[in-house]
Each structure stands twice: as structure tokens, then as C-alpha cells.
Design a protein around this motif. Sequence first.
Motif, PDB file in Angstrom:
ATOM      1  N   ALA A 115      38.956  47.627  26.920  1.00  0.00           N
ATOM      2  CA  ALA A 115      39.151  47.750  28.369  1.00  0.00           C
ATOM      3  C   ALA A 115      38.250  46.792  29.142  1.00  0.00           C
ATOM      4  CB  ALA A 115      38.888  49.191  28.803  1.00  0.00           C
ATOM      5  N   LEU A 116      37.007  46.634  28.691  1.00  0.00           N
ATOM      6  CA  LEU A 116      36.063  45.764  29.384  1.00  0.00           C
ATOM      7  C   LEU A 116      36.566  44.321  29.403  1.00  0.00           C
ATOM      8  CD1 LEU A 116      33.545  46.701  30.722  1.00  0.00           C
ATOM      9  CD2 LEU A 116      32.236  46.113  28.696  1.00  0.00           C
ATOM     10  N   ALA A 117      37.029  43.861  28.248  1.00  0.00           N
ATOM     11  CA  ALA A 117      37.551  42.494  28.169  1.00  0.00           C
ATOM     12  C   ALA A 117      38.815  42.360  29.019  1.00  0.00           C
ATOM     13  CB  ALA A 117      37.837  42.117  26.716  1.00  0.00           C
ATOM     14  N   ALA A 118      39.634  43.420  29.065  1.00  0.00           N
ATOM     15  CA  ALA A 118      40.863  43.358  29.870  1.00  0.00           C
ATOM     16  C   ALA A 118      40.532  43.201  31.351  1.00  0.00           C
ATOM     17  CB  ALA A 118      41.706  44.611  29.640  1.00  0.00           C
ATOM     18  N   ILE A 119      39.477  43.891  31.799  1.00  0.00           N
ATOM     19  CA  ILE A 119      39.073  43.756  33.204  1.00  0.00           C
ATOM     20  C   ILE A 119      38.619  42.325  33.484  1.00  0.00           C
ATOM     21  CG2 ILE A 119      37.331  44.479  34.894  1.00  0.00           C
ATOM     22  CD1 ILE A 119      37.418  47.260  33.517  1.00  0.00           C
ATOM     23  N   ILE A 120      37.804  41.784  32.566  1.00  0.00           N
ATOM     24  CA  ILE A 120      37.356  40.408  32.742  1.00  0.00           C
ATOM     25  C   ILE A 120      38.541  39.452  32.796  1.00  0.00           C
ATOM     26  CG2 ILE A 120      36.063  38.531  31.649  1.00  0.00           C
ATOM     27  CD1 ILE A 120      34.062  40.512  30.680  1.00  0.00           C
ATOM     28  N   MET A 121      39.511  39.673  31.902  1.00  0.00           N
ATOM     29  CA  MET A 121      40.699  38.813  31.889  1.00  0.00           C
ATOM     30  C   MET A 121      41.459  38.918  33.209  1.00  0.00           C
ATOM     31  SD  MET A 121      40.898  37.320  28.965  1.00  0.00           S
ATOM     32  CE  MET A 121      40.144  37.474  27.338  1.00  0.00           C
ATOM     33  N   GLY A 122      41.540  40.135  33.752  1.00  0.00           N
ATOM     34  CA  GLY A 122      42.251  40.324  35.016  1.00  0.00           C
ATOM     35  C   GLY A 122      41.582  39.571  36.152  1.00  0.00           C
ATOM     36  N   VAL A 123      40.273  39.758  36.280  1.00  0.00           N
ATOM     37  CA  VAL A 123      39.549  39.065  37.340  1.00  0.00           C
ATOM     38  C   VAL A 123      39.688  37.552  37.172  1.00  0.00           C
ATOM     39  CG1 VAL A 123      37.282  38.663  38.353  1.00  0.00           C
ATOM     40  CG2 VAL A 123      37.912  40.957  37.598  1.00  0.00           C
ATOM     41  N   GLN A 145      30.016  32.995  46.135  1.00  0.00           N
ATOM     42  CA  GLN A 145      29.106  33.194  47.249  1.00  0.00           C
ATOM     43  C   GLN A 145      29.382  34.523  47.922  1.00  0.00           C
ATOM     44  OE1 GLN A 145      29.777  29.168  48.663  1.00  0.00           O
ATOM     45  NE2 GLN A 145      27.576  28.818  48.433  1.00  0.00           N
ATOM     46  N   ARG A 146      29.327  34.619  49.225  1.00  0.00           N
ATOM     47  CA  ARG A 146      29.155  35.954  49.776  1.00  0.00           C
ATOM     48  C   ARG A 146      30.358  36.858  49.987  1.00  0.00           C
ATOM     49  NH1 ARG A 146      25.290  33.698  53.811  1.00  0.00           N
ATOM     50  NH2 ARG A 146      26.523  32.012  52.986  1.00  0.00           N
ATOM     51  N   GLU A 147      31.537  36.316  50.178  1.00  0.00           N
ATOM     52  CA  GLU A 147      32.644  37.203  50.507  1.00  0.00           C
ATOM     53  C   GLU A 147      33.087  38.086  49.341  1.00  0.00           C
ATOM     54  OE1 GLU A 147      36.065  35.788  53.172  1.00  0.00           O
ATOM     55  OE2 GLU A 147      34.931  34.062  52.509  1.00  0.00           O
ATOM     56  N   ILE A 148      33.679  39.218  49.686  1.00  0.00           N
ATOM     57  CA  ILE A 148      34.252  40.078  48.647  1.00  0.00           C
ATOM     58  C   ILE A 148      35.592  39.513  48.234  1.00  0.00           C
ATOM     59  CG2 ILE A 148      35.205  42.341  48.183  1.00  0.00           C
ATOM     60  CD1 ILE A 148      33.059  43.561  49.827  1.00  0.00           C
ATOM     61  N   TYR A 149      35.609  38.830  47.111  1.00  0.00           N
ATOM     62  CA  TYR A 149      36.862  38.232  46.651  1.00  0.00           C
ATOM     63  C   TYR A 149      37.093  38.668  45.195  1.00  0.00           C
ATOM     64  CZ  TYR A 149      40.483  34.645  46.184  1.00  0.00           C
ATOM     65  OH  TYR A 149      41.671  33.993  45.988  1.00  0.00           O
ATOM     66  N   ALA A 150      36.237  38.150  44.322  1.00  0.00           N
ATOM     67  CA  ALA A 150      36.359  38.553  42.930  1.00  0.00           C
ATOM     68  C   ALA A 150      36.078  40.049  42.780  1.00  0.00           C
ATOM     69  CB  ALA A 150      35.402  37.745  42.067  1.00  0.00           C
ATOM     70  N   THR A 151      35.205  40.576  43.617  1.00  0.00           N
ATOM     71  CA  THR A 151      34.896  42.003  43.543  1.00  0.00           C
ATOM     72  C   THR A 151      36.144  42.838  43.827  1.00  0.00           C
ATOM     73  OG1 THR A 151      32.741  41.413  44.421  1.00  0.00           O
ATOM     74  CG2 THR A 151      33.271  43.749  44.318  1.00  0.00           C
ATOM     75  N   ALA A 152      36.967  42.379  44.768  1.00  0.00           N
ATOM     76  CA  ALA A 152      38.213  43.081  45.061  1.00  0.00           C
ATOM     77  C   ALA A 152      39.127  43.066  43.838  1.00  0.00           C
ATOM     78  CB  ALA A 152      38.914  42.432  46.259  1.00  0.00           C
ATOM     79  N   ALA A 153      39.211  41.902  43.178  1.00  0.00           N
ATOM     80  CA  ALA A 153      40.031  41.808  41.969  1.00  0.00           C
ATOM     81  C   ALA A 153      39.491  42.750  40.896  1.00  0.00           C
ATOM     82  CB  ALA A 153      40.044  40.366  41.454  1.00  0.00           C
ATOM     83  N   LEU A 154      38.164  42.821  40.783  1.00  0.00           N
ATOM     84  CA  LEU A 154      37.532  43.695  39.796  1.00  0.00           C
ATOM     85  C   LEU A 154      37.928  45.155  40.029  1.00  0.00           C
ATOM     86  CD1 LEU A 154      35.318  43.931  37.518  1.00  0.00           C
ATOM     87  CD2 LEU A 154      33.711  44.383  39.349  1.00  0.00           C
ATOM     88  N   CYS A 155      37.841  45.614  41.271  1.00  0.00           N
ATOM     89  CA  CYS A 155      38.155  47.006  41.579  1.00  0.00           C
ATOM     90  C   CYS A 155      39.629  47.313  41.303  1.00  0.00           C
ATOM     91  CB  CYS A 155      37.805  47.313  43.034  1.00  0.00           C
ATOM     92  SG  CYS A 155      36.042  47.186  43.358  1.00  0.00           S
ATOM     93  N   GLY A 156      40.512  46.376  41.659  1.00  0.00           N
ATOM     94  CA  GLY A 156      41.928  46.579  41.391  1.00  0.00           C
ATOM     95  C   GLY A 156      42.205  46.681  39.903  1.00  0.00           C
ATOM     96  N   SER A 157      41.527  45.832  39.136  1.00  0.00           N
ATOM     97  CA  SER A 157      41.716  45.844  37.681  1.00  0.00           C
ATOM     98  C   SER A 157      41.218  47.154  37.080  1.00  0.00           C
ATOM     99  CB  SER A 157      40.967  44.655  37.077  1.00  0.00           C
ATOM    100  OG  SER A 157      41.135  44.609  35.691  1.00  0.00           O
ATOM    101  N   VAL A 158      40.076  47.638  37.576  1.00  0.00           N
ATOM    102  CA  VAL A 158      39.545  48.915  37.092  1.00  0.00           C
ATOM    103  C   VAL A 158      40.495  50.055  37.460  1.00  0.00           C
ATOM    104  CG1 VAL A 158      37.687  50.606  37.394  1.00  0.00           C
ATOM    105  CG2 VAL A 158      37.136  48.180  37.127  1.00  0.00           C
ATOM    106  N   ALA A 159      40.997  50.035  38.698  1.00  0.00           N
ATOM    107  CA  ALA A 159      41.917  51.083  39.142  1.00  0.00           C
ATOM    108  C   ALA A 159      43.155  51.127  38.247  1.00  0.00           C
ATOM    109  CB  ALA A 159      42.324  50.835  40.596  1.00  0.00           C
ATOM    110  N   LEU A 160      43.680  49.953  37.915  1.00  0.00           N
ATOM    111  CA  LEU A 160      44.854  49.889  37.033  1.00  0.00           C
ATOM    112  C   LEU A 160      44.565  50.536  35.691  1.00  0.00           C
ATOM    113  CD1 LEU A 160      47.693  48.645  36.275  1.00  0.00           C
ATOM    114  CD2 LEU A 160      46.436  46.687  35.403  1.00  0.00           C
ATOM    115  N   ILE A 161      43.417  50.193  35.111  1.00  0.00           N
ATOM    116  CA  ILE A 161      43.104  50.701  33.775  1.00  0.00           C
ATOM    117  C   ILE A 161      42.856  52.208  33.800  1.00  0.00           C
ATOM    118  CG2 ILE A 161      41.256  50.683  32.052  1.00  0.00           C
ATOM    119  CD1 ILE A 161      41.349  47.718  32.058  1.00  0.00           C
ATOM    120  N   VAL A 162      42.185  52.694  34.837  1.00  0.00           N
ATOM    121  CA  VAL A 162      41.966  54.138  34.955  1.00  0.00           C
ATOM    122  C   VAL A 162      43.306  54.866  35.059  1.00  0.00           C
ATOM    123  CG1 VAL A 162      41.071  55.949  36.475  1.00  0.00           C
ATOM    124  CG2 VAL A 162      39.671  53.954  35.954  1.00  0.00           C
ATOM    125  N   ALA A 163      44.201  54.308  35.887  1.00  0.00           N
ATOM    126  CA  ALA A 163      45.513  54.941  36.065  1.00  0.00           C
ATOM    127  C   ALA A 163      46.291  54.968  34.750  1.00  0.00           C
ATOM    128  CB  ALA A 163      46.303  54.196  37.139  1.00  0.00           C
TER     129      ALA A 163
END
Lengths: 199, 199, 199
Positions: A115-123, A145-163
Motif C-alpha cells: 500500500a505504501l508503494a502504491a501511494i507513492i506511485m499515485g502521487v 515549495q509551499r502550496e498544497i499540491y502533492a499533499t492533496a494527491a497524497l490524501c486522495g491516494s490514501v482515501a482511495l486505498i482506505v476505501a
Amino acid sequence: LVLYWLDLFGVAVFAVTGSLAARRKQLDLFGVLVIALVTALGGGTLRDMLLGRSPVFWVQDSSVIVIASVAALLTVVAARWNLLPARPLLLADALGLAVFSVLGTQTALESDVNALAAIIMGVMTGVAGGIIRDLLTGEIPLILQREIYATAALCGSVALIVAIELQLPAGFAELLGVTVTLVLRLAAIWRGWRLPQFT
Amino acid sequence: LVLYWLDLFGVAVFAVTGSLAARRKQLDLFGVLVIALVTALGGGTLRDMLLGRSPVFWVQDSSVIVIASVAALLTVVAARWNLLPARPLLLADALGLAVFSVLGTQTALESDVNALAAIIMGVMTGVAGGIIRDLLTGEIPLILQREIYATAALCGSVALIVAIELQLPAGFAELLGVTVTLVLRLAAIWRGWRLPQFT
Amino acid sequence: LVLYWLDLFGVAVFAVTGSLAARRKQLDLFGVLVIALVTALGGGTLRDMLLGRSPVFWVQDSSVIVIASVAALLTVVAARWNLLPARPLLLADALGLAVFSVLGTQTALESDVNALAAIIMGVMTGVAGGIIRDLLTGEIPLILQREIYATAALCGSVALIVAIELQLPAGFAELLGVTVTLVLRLAAIWRGWRLPQFT
């Protein structure tokens, strides 16, 4: 299936942002095309290489190459006449990011990775194209740098895997992942949300 | 078969240009070697990874590593005595570009990829080494800027594929591809041909 | 077996140096994590891709991802309180370099590559993570500049291969490779040894 069309949409949007970045650096027509292709296809390409899925996706299905190239050429024309408003482009980019991340995570899960590698692949599918674009045009990658960009992708990827782990229906899990990324990214754009800096 | 020797010639020439770029950045001997190897082998390496041809070509046949290393070391000596005139080097580089592009396109076609991807692979084989060289030495990749460089590789690759589609003899198709790239590149050097910029 | 633990140690150390580099560039928390992971896992990832070992190592065993992430987060905390003295970090980094190079060379040899390619793979495993880190943070890769860094990895890798060719016991060969790299690197740090520049 909807995701397939959204994927092609994401390819086109990323090609547009790539072309505009190339424009700011005054590259010639060919340079614009290269940056557009790299931005649109780079993330998925890196993912496929890391997963050992070979040849990579655009070698098997050339339609994404055509779409990205056409989008780049249209951008050249549209930008000359100032037909590309920045706001809608940011929204389209956010949707592209959300779709790429969810599809990238799914592709990784199909290859039986942890799962961890899948999240990295998603981001990575979502953001690597933009990182390579920045490297080639001589910028420090903005998304680091500062904006929430990759972090948003990270959260979406985690949400998918949890679901998926909770055995929710696949369609719902996808929708959830896309929505989480999209909402976070839009909040970052409109509300100016930021991650703390490391000082 | 002639192409095989020209390929080794291309490896040596690209190693020389890599060494000279490293020199301008005042790298040490090891840095020169790294940049020379990356410039000479980077394009083909990226192509092999994208095609899933593994291990990559220089792992299977180490002679190209030796040739590139020797070329780099000779460059160190020659450059100190100003034995490397810029003009002939530009011509040699043009020939290297032409040969790499044709061989890259052929390698891709052997792996049964679609024509569009084969063209991209061909151009990439010709120019990616130089792009990585520029990244490592802290330059915006020059080939994405104004001169006709990658564009020449693109045209040569297209010419090769058209000739193959028309079922012309393989030797003729190769010669055509090399010639198209070489002529376009030399015209760019001598006549100052350029692609329109994106403004 | 000792090497396995040293490998995890190397992953942690490289993640720390990556985090510190990200800090100097004022990246946000996510950027720090990305740079830490890339620095710690980048070299081995590139090696695996070049060797066609797929999927790459951290996809098969996620423990290195966890270790690098934890090390990055601890660095964020420790750096705020100035708990990271530069000297010990340099030594730890030298050990990480030595271990990565030996393991990288061994991994390549297991894949039946020629000795020259195995040496390149070893050096690459040791230094590529740092090079990608420098690219992403907008620096000219430091290791290509004057200090003896990659050169130490090169010598250790060569020592390992010579020892194996001489049919010395595997454990001794490994120890020799690690020691050679470590001693050379420490000498460079303490004595200021340098390679001649290319002028």
C-alpha cells in the motif's frame, strides 16, 4: 470508464500547462512540444518504469501522444490571443492531478505492490510530470515549495486505498479519491492553505 | 554494419562534448568522466528503459563504456593544448545525432512499438544524453532553445519510418534518415536556420 | 547480514542529509519528505531500473520507505533544536556511501552483468540519490565538483570486484570494499584531498 475520459482530459490539461511554462522560457516550437509531452506523460512513464510495466503506456497506446501534441499546438495559438484565463486553468489542473493520482494508485495496486508503494506511485503519477517540466525549464520544482499540491494527491491516494480496504464499491472509492484531492487543492487555491515550512 | 561503427563514433563524439561541458563547469576528473558517460550513453539508456529492454545496452556490451571513457580522457589532454577546434566538433556532433536517431528509431521498431512512439524514441536516443548533461551541469537544456537540433533528429526519424513503410531497402532507408538529419543540422549551423519562437 | 543493517542505516542517513538540503531551500513538510525519500532511495532505484529488476526494491519491501520517512520527520524536529552536529553526520554519510556502493555492486553482479557495468552500478547506487536531491533543490550536483566522493565509491567498488575475482571469502571482500571507500572519503574530509580539476 468515466475515468478513462478524465484521464485523456488530464493529459490535455497537463500538456497545456507544460506549453505555457515553455512559453515563459521562450523555447521554440519543438521545445514547447517536448515540454508539453514530458509534463503530460512524465508521471505515468516514471510509474510504469518503476513498476516494471514495459513498454510504458504511451508506447502501447499512442492516442495520448496525439492528444498532448494537439493540446500543445492549440495552446501556442490560444496563448498568442490571450485565450487562456489563469483561473479555469488552475481548476482544470486540479482535476487532472486528482484523476492522475487515483489512476496511478490503481495501476500500482493492479501490479500487487504494497500500500505504501502504491501511494507513492499515485502521487508520482500526479506530480512527476510537473517536476520534470520544472527541471527542464530551469526552475526549482514548484510543487516542492509551499502550496498544497502533492499533499492533496497524497490524501486522495490514501482515501482511495482506505476505501478499497473497507471493501467499498470500486466506483465509490475512485470518486472518493478524486474528490478528496480536488477539494484539498481547490481549498489551497481559494483559501491559501499551506503546509508549515521547515525552518 | 557501417552503422555499428558510426554508432561507436557517435558515442566517442558525444563523450567529447560532455567532457568539454564539464570542463566549462570546472568539474574534477571524475566529474568529467561521469558527464562524458551520461552524455554518450544517456539517450540509449532512457530508450532501453522505456522499451523495457533490460538490462540496458551498455550492461550487455561494455565496449561503449570503454570508448566513452577513453574519449573523455583524451579530451582532457587535447583541451589543455587547444587541440579541439569547435567547427569540426560541431560537424561530428551532427553526425552522431543523425546516427543515434536512426538507430534509436530502428531499435524501437524492433520492439514492435507504434510509429509515433518509435519517432519519439529515436529523437530521445539522439538528444536525451545532451539534456541530462545540461541538467547535471546546471544549464537549461540548450536543445530546447532556438537552434534546430532535436527537430533535425525528428525529421530524420520520420524519413526513416516513411522509407520503411514504402518498403524501400533497409540500407537505403537508414542512409536517408541519417542524411536528412545531417543536412538539416548542418543547414542550421551554417545558415542559422531557426524554428519560430513561441511568443 | 551485518550489511543488511548497515543498509538500513545508510537509508536513514541519506534521508537525513536530504531533509537538511530541503530545509536550506525552505521547502514545506511534504517537500522535505520527497527530497528525503529521493535521496535515500534514488540510487538503488536507478540501479534496479537499469538492471531491469522490477519492480524496484522499495516496492517489494516497504520497510525502507518507513525508515526514510521517520528519519526525515525526526530531522525536522532535531534541526529546529540544533541537535544535528555536522561532523558526525559527514562520517555517517561516508559510511552510508560505502555500504550502498558495495551492495549496489553486489546486486549488479548477481544479475550477471560485466565487471565494468557492475562498478558503474555500485557508484550509482551510492551517489545518484544525492545527485537527484541536488537537481530537485536547484543545485549543481556537488559530488561532481571537487571533493573525493564518487571517486571513493569507485575505488571501493573496484576493490570488491578484485577481491571477488581473487576468490577471497565474500565477507572479506565486502569488508574490504566498505573499508576502502570509507578510508578514502574520511581522508578527503580530514585531509582535504582532492582530484585535479580539468583546466
